[in-house]
Design an enzyme around this catalytic site. Structure first.
Site, PDB file in Angstrom:
ATOM      1  N   THR A 166      22.724  47.391  67.570  1.00 52.22           N
ATOM      2  CA  THR A 166      23.592  46.336  67.483  1.00 52.22           C
ATOM      3  C   THR A 166      22.315  45.423  66.406  1.00 52.22           C
ATOM      4  O   THR A 166      22.219  45.792  66.168  1.00 52.22           O
ATOM      5  CB  THR A 166      23.945  45.611  67.989  1.00 52.22           C
ATOM      6  N   VAL A 187      37.155  49.129  73.632  1.00 51.85           N
ATOM      7  CA  VAL A 187      38.245  48.080  74.457  1.00 51.85           C
ATOM      8  C   VAL A 187      38.212  47.434  72.545  1.00 51.85           C
ATOM      9  O   VAL A 187      39.567  46.951  72.120  1.00 51.85           O
ATOM     10  CB  VAL A 187      36.954  47.097  74.786  1.00 51.85           C
ATOM     11  N   ASP A 208      29.458  50.062  77.170  1.00 51.53           N
ATOM     12  CA  ASP A 208      30.816  50.445  78.095  1.00 51.53           C
ATOM     13  C   ASP A 208      30.199  51.659  79.606  1.00 51.53           C
ATOM     14  O   ASP A 208      31.685  51.496  79.526  1.00 51.53           O
ATOM     15  CB  ASP A 208      31.742  51.414  77.038  1.00 51.53           C
ATOM     16  N   GLU A 209      29.085  50.556  80.255  1.00 53.36           N
ATOM     17  CA  GLU A 209      28.793  50.796  81.214  1.00 53.36           C
ATOM     18  C   GLU A 209      29.853  50.379  81.999  1.00 53.36           C
ATOM     19  O   GLU A 209      29.460  51.063  83.082  1.00 53.36           O
ATOM     20  CB  GLU A 209      27.907  50.781  81.506  1.00 53.36           C
ATOM     21  N   HIS A 244      34.795  43.506  76.797  1.00 53.48           N
ATOM     22  CA  HIS A 244      34.651  43.577  78.891  1.00 53.48           C
ATOM     23  C   HIS A 244      36.222  43.967  79.006  1.00 53.48           C
ATOM     24  O   HIS A 244      36.591  42.528  78.391  1.00 53.48           O
ATOM     25  CB  HIS A 244      33.840  42.582  78.951  1.00 53.48           C
ATOM     26  N   ALA A 279      31.383  42.819  71.046  1.00 55.00           N
ATOM     27  CA  ALA A 279      31.000  43.565  72.538  1.00 55.00           C
ATOM     28  C   ALA A 279      33.010  43.600  73.215  1.00 55.00           C
ATOM     29  O   ALA A 279      33.917  42.669  72.738  1.00 55.00           O
ATOM     30  CB  ALA A 279      30.852  42.187  73.279  1.00 55.00           C
ATOM     31  N   LYS A 289      30.096  46.812  82.216  1.00 55.48           N
ATOM     32  CA  LYS A 289      29.288  45.281  82.917  1.00 55.48           C
ATOM     33  C   LYS A 289      30.296  44.297  83.643  1.00 55.48           C
ATOM     34  O   LYS A 289      30.227  43.867  84.099  1.00 55.48           O
ATOM     35  CB  LYS A 289      28.529  44.708  81.804  1.00 55.48           C
ATOM     36  N   GLY A 290      31.701  44.712  82.662  1.00 60.32           N
ATOM     37  CA  GLY A 290      32.455  43.118  82.822  1.00 60.32           C
ATOM     38  C   GLY A 290      32.773  43.206  84.309  1.00 60.32           C
ATOM     39  O   GLY A 290      32.674  42.003  84.958  1.00 60.32           O
ATOM     40  N   LYS A 322      38.652  50.905  88.738  1.00 60.89           N
ATOM     41  CA  LYS A 322      39.018  50.430  87.455  1.00 60.89           C
ATOM     42  C   LYS A 322      38.710  48.560  88.599  1.00 60.89           C
ATOM     43  O   LYS A 322      38.889  47.537  87.677  1.00 60.89           O
ATOM     44  CB  LYS A 322      40.319  50.230  87.267  1.00 60.89           C
ATOM     45  N   ARG A 330      18.478  32.430  57.128  1.00 59.12           N
ATOM     46  CA  ARG A 330      17.746  30.832  56.716  1.00 59.12           C
ATOM     47  C   ARG A 330      19.475  30.375  55.683  1.00 59.12           C
ATOM     48  O   ARG A 330      19.295  28.921  55.900  1.00 59.12           O
ATOM     49  CB  ARG A 330      16.843  30.497  56.597  1.00 59.12           C
TER      50      ARG A 330
END
Length: 456
Positions: free
Chosen positions: A270, A330, A42-43, A70, A68, A45-46, A447, A176
């Site tokens: 994750t 998000v 949530d930094e 974004h 994820a 990145k998007g 934003k 597998r």
């Protein structure tokens, strides 16, 4: 660059190499730029990817799934991406979902259709999906929820997963028994048998699991035909992209360093490698083709779910950061926990990823504070520790050493260049840069795309 050989190549290959003659090294090809989270996700990145994607020819996702989230704002419209690379907004670039991603097909098409209503046109023609990517099924998502309930009952705490089936899908992959895109597009009879076996395998572990197998298979067959035109051999596609004409290739990491399955705050992580190695394994890119690695960090720290959080502020400061920063997941809609910027974790993320530069986002959220603290070191039993603890019980006990800065008490949201920022904000940024030993290339004060101040 073609992979076919000419008769001349064949002739040369048949000749014995001259003794003592060094074989010429192959052309290294294009370099990819990788954008990664440097905290717990949530930094923003998007936003950084969106900025770089405007000039990119190919934008890739290499790991994770629709856990994820974004958010990208373009021309006042807010788009939410979970599986689609953020670069899908750029009509001139190709978006690639790599083999390291786990794909929930209903989620993928629902996301595309939803964003299409907001104005995202022609996304299906710009999307390529690797045939080696594993699939997330509806029952994986149910299992995810059952596992969380079980953890809560047994240990009194869960991991706080998004319940999107990501962990169970990666578990199927590791054991597998997973099914991939190439299996879905192959012999459907064989796929159906393997699908039924996988459901039974989970039902033996979770007797309460119910699944309408025939209904799910019917839907998967429909999705397969919609997906078919997008599917390529991802390894060959990337090889051609790397060794063909000059191209700008961008890799968008999902999640973040502290959520990495190997390096994160295990077990509250994750199920994939969201550090730089994931770009190589999740796309089939050799390390020599990795160029810039940009780390994205917030000007403070947030975390979703449970787990150790040394700089967390369970007070008015934490609430203010949460409210001003609209800190809500998000994907999950959960409130994020908030605290001061922790440079120990950003430095640790740099150790693993080797950032060439950093994007510092949401600086404007700190505009109203009288003073601002930054975590610079951890102490254990009164002594500084140079490393980031692997053991979560140890991390819970660390004492944070802070540096305190005076707040700038000025609205920075209209700043568009370095000189527009107050001197106290500039000092805060320079301190972060010097402490981590990595230059800050962008500072985010809002934003939209325009709110990213580029420093060099």
């Amino acid at each position: 660059m073609s992979l076919s050989w000419s008769g001349k190549d064949q002739k040369n290959a048949n000749q014995p190499a001259a003794t003592g003659q060094k074989r010429p090294r192959n052309d290294a090809g294009n370099k990819v730029t990788v954008v990664l989270g440097a905290q717990w996700g949530d930094e923003g990145k998007g936003k950084v990817v969106d900025l770089l994607a405007t000039e990119a020819d190919i934008v890739c996702r290499c790991q994770g799934g629709n856990n994820a989230g974004h958010t990208v704002v373009v021309d006042g419209k807010e788009y939410d991406f979970h599986l689609l690379p953020s670069g899908i907004i750029n009509p001139k670039s190709i978006s690639l979902i790599g083999n390291g991603v786990v794909i929930h097909l209903p989620g993928l098409f629902e996301e595309g259709d939803k964003n299409e209503k907001k104005g995202l046109k022609g996304w299906e023609k710009r999307l390529i999906v690797s045939d080696r990517a594993h699939l997330v099924f509806d029952f994986h998502q149910v299992v995810d929820g059952l596992q969380e309930t079980e953890r809560q009952a047994q240990e009194g705490k869960n991991i706080g997963t998004t319940k999107k089936g990501i962990g169970p899908a990666y578990s199927s992959k590791a054991s597998r028994t997973g099914l991939r895109v190439c299996d879905l597009l192959g012999d459907f009879k064989d796929f159906s048998t393997r699908f039924k076996n996988l459901v039974q395998q989970y039902q033996s572990m979770y007797p309460s699991l119910t699944a309408d197998v025939e209904d799910q298979l019917k839907k998967l067959k429909e999705f397969a035909e919609r997906l078919r035109p997008m599917v390529r051999d991802g390894v060959y596609y990337m090889y051609e992209a790397l060794h063909g004409p000059p191209k700008k290739i961008l890799v968008e990491g999902a999640n973040a360093a502290l959520l990495d399955i190997d390096f994160g705050t295990y077990p509250f992580v994750t199920s994939s490698n969201c550090t730089v190695g994931g770009a190589c394994t999740g796309l089939g890119i050799p390390p020599m083709n990795i160029g810039d690695v940009f780390g994205v960090a917030k000007a403070y720290t947030t975390r979703v779910g449970i787990g150790a959080f040394p700089t967390e502020q369970l007070n008015a400061i934490g609430e203010l950061l949460q409210t001003r920063g609209h800190e809500v997941g998000v994907t999950t809609g959960r409130k994020r926990r908030c605290g001061w910027l922790d440079l120990v974790i950003v430095r640790y993320a740099h150790m693993i990823n080797g950032f060439t530069a950093i994007a510092l986002t949401k600086l404007d959220i700190l505009d109203v504070l009288d003073e601002i603290k930054v975590g610079v070191a951890y102490k254990l039993n009164g002594k500084r520790i140079p490393h980031f603890p692997a053991n979560m019980d140890v991390l819970q006990k660390v004492e944070v050493e802070y540096e305190t800065f005076p707040g700038w008490k000025t609205d920075t949201s209209a700043a568009r260049k370095w000189n527009d920022l107050p001197v106290k904000a500039q000092n805060y940024i320079r301190f972060i840069e010097n402490h981590i030993g990595v230059p800050i290339k962008w500072v985010g004060v809002g934003k939209s795309r325009e709110c990213m101040i580029q420093m060099f």
